[in-house]
Motif scaffolding. Sequence first.
Motif, PDB file in Angstrom:
ATOM      1  N   VAL A 100      -8.246  -1.084  -1.741  1.00 49.38           N
ATOM      2  CA  VAL A 100      -7.120  -0.604  -2.535  1.00 49.38           C
ATOM      3  C   VAL A 100      -5.870  -1.428  -2.201  1.00 49.38           C
ATOM      4  CG1 VAL A 100      -5.677   1.397  -3.075  1.00 49.38           C
ATOM      5  CG2 VAL A 100      -8.104   1.718  -2.493  1.00 49.38           C
ATOM      6  N   PRO A 101      -5.257  -2.067  -3.206  1.00 50.25           N
ATOM      7  CA  PRO A 101      -4.049  -2.846  -2.905  1.00 50.25           C
ATOM      8  C   PRO A 101      -2.868  -1.944  -2.578  1.00 50.25           C
ATOM      9  CG  PRO A 101      -4.478  -2.830  -5.269  1.00 50.25           C
ATOM     10  CD  PRO A 101      -5.658  -2.171  -4.617  1.00 50.25           C
ATOM     11  N   GLY A 102      -2.186  -2.260  -1.487  1.00 51.21           N
ATOM     12  CA  GLY A 102      -0.965  -1.557  -1.130  1.00 51.21           C
ATOM     13  C   GLY A 102       0.216  -2.245  -1.790  1.00 51.21           C
ATOM     14  N   ILE A 103       0.973  -1.502  -2.594  1.00 52.29           N
ATOM     15  CA  ILE A 103       2.087  -2.056  -3.365  1.00 52.29           C
ATOM     16  C   ILE A 103       3.400  -1.544  -2.783  1.00 52.29           C
ATOM     17  CG2 ILE A 103       3.146  -2.251  -5.637  1.00 52.29           C
ATOM     18  CD1 ILE A 103       0.398  -3.545  -5.503  1.00 52.29           C
ATOM     19  N   LEU A 104       4.281  -2.471  -2.432  1.00 50.63           N
ATOM     20  CA  LEU A 104       5.599  -2.109  -1.916  1.00 50.63           C
ATOM     21  C   LEU A 104       6.662  -2.500  -2.942  1.00 50.63           C
ATOM     22  CD1 LEU A 104       7.473  -1.147   0.382  1.00 50.63           C
ATOM     23  CD2 LEU A 104       7.488  -3.502   1.236  1.00 50.63           C
ATOM     24  N   PRO A 105       7.178  -1.530  -3.705  1.00 52.58           N
ATOM     25  CA  PRO A 105       8.281  -1.846  -4.620  1.00 52.58           C
ATOM     26  C   PRO A 105       9.528  -2.203  -3.806  1.00 52.58           C
ATOM     27  CG  PRO A 105       7.205   0.224  -5.220  1.00 52.58           C
ATOM     28  CD  PRO A 105       6.733  -0.136  -3.846  1.00 52.58           C
ATOM     29  N   VAL A 106      10.098  -3.361  -4.055  1.00 51.20           N
ATOM     30  CA  VAL A 106      11.189  -3.873  -3.224  1.00 51.20           C
ATOM     31  C   VAL A 106      12.539  -3.460  -3.801  1.00 51.20           C
ATOM     32  CG1 VAL A 106      12.287  -5.932  -2.280  1.00 51.20           C
ATOM     33  CG2 VAL A 106       9.797  -5.848  -2.533  1.00 51.20           C
ATOM     34  N   THR A 107      13.341  -2.812  -2.982  1.00 55.26           N
ATOM     35  CA  THR A 107      14.720  -2.519  -3.371  1.00 55.26           C
ATOM     36  C   THR A 107      15.718  -3.173  -2.418  1.00 55.26           C
ATOM     37  OG1 THR A 107      14.656  -0.463  -2.083  1.00 55.26           O
ATOM     38  CG2 THR A 107      14.109  -0.310  -4.435  1.00 55.26           C
ATOM     39  N   ASN A 108      15.280  -3.457  -1.203  1.00 56.47           N
ATOM     40  CA  ASN A 108      16.151  -4.050  -0.192  1.00 56.47           C
ATOM     41  C   ASN A 108      15.454  -5.272   0.383  1.00 56.47           C
ATOM     42  OD1 ASN A 108      17.520  -4.705   2.233  1.00 56.47           O
ATOM     43  ND2 ASN A 108      18.266  -2.599   2.451  1.00 56.47           N
ATOM     44  N   PHE A 109      15.864  -6.450  -0.053  1.00 51.82           N
ATOM     45  CA  PHE A 109      15.174  -7.674   0.340  1.00 51.82           C
ATOM     46  C   PHE A 109      15.364  -7.988   1.819  1.00 51.82           C
ATOM     47  CE2 PHE A 109      14.640 -12.374   0.421  1.00 51.82           C
ATOM     48  CZ  PHE A 109      13.306 -12.398   0.027  1.00 51.82           C
TER      49      PHE A 109
END
Length: 298
Positions: free
Chosen positions: A208-217
């Motif tokens: 299962v791919p773990g997806i991290l939506p980025v808000t703070n680079f």
Amino acid sequence: MAFHHAQHSSLLNQNLAEHNGDINVSFEFFPPASSEMEQMLWKSILRLSPLDPKFVSVTYGALSGVRDRTHNVIERIQNETSLVAAPHLTLIDADDCELKELAKQYWNSGIDHIVALRGDIPEGYDNPQRYASDLVALLRSVADFDISVAAYPEVHPDALNAQSDLVNLKRKVEAGASRAITQFFFDIETYLRFRDRCAAAGIEVEIVPGILPVTNFQQLKKFAGITNVSIPDWLHHQFSDLDNDPETRQLVGANIAIDMVKVLAREGVKDFHFYTLNRPELTYAICHTLGIRPQKVA
């Protein structure tokens, strides 16, 4: 060129439409350290729970205070929602007797899904003699748990090499893991190659791919440095000059994650695990794009 891009996007969207109703999502939260953070956590849970995730996991720390907060969140999810709550559990700071007792408590309270991890080695500790595969076997000896384990497309920081890391994942699966959830990544080809290597090694569970939506680079760069995740040049470029522009960062982060899940869905991925960081907005938007809508109560 514009026509080619439009045609490509059309094919991606058509692929997503074909998968509507055939995609599973799960969400990760972390236990709050303050009353303000607790409010943020429950706002996130309430926002995302109507999307009917397969499960929601809650991270776990080595310190007893963090462990207690994890258990409290899990119990509240179990008691106050219809969600499947999956606590993280590590063995780095507990002996087998403690772990078995905790596993029995979870099972007897109706919690049958656990995310089994070795855990980070605290500073000053010797090299571990037990690993996540040992924890999976221990859990299986207690009850018929649904067990998720971690996988590392870019290799675990402590692994000798990619092959030994793959062998370790296979041990976890052979011990009884039901699925593997990857560390977050941004290079889709890295994930696809890793999935192929798992299949070639006889690892048959879902990766299962773990997806991290980025808000703070800036925060992302710290995470990536700790976890051995590479940040592609194009991602640096996307977030350049946006440190003081949170609104644009949100839009950029959403667009990147949505493109990732579109391509992965086209490649046959049907399960996605989102690292929410207790912020639901981008995850909700991505799920909406995947065709996942709130479930109406009859």
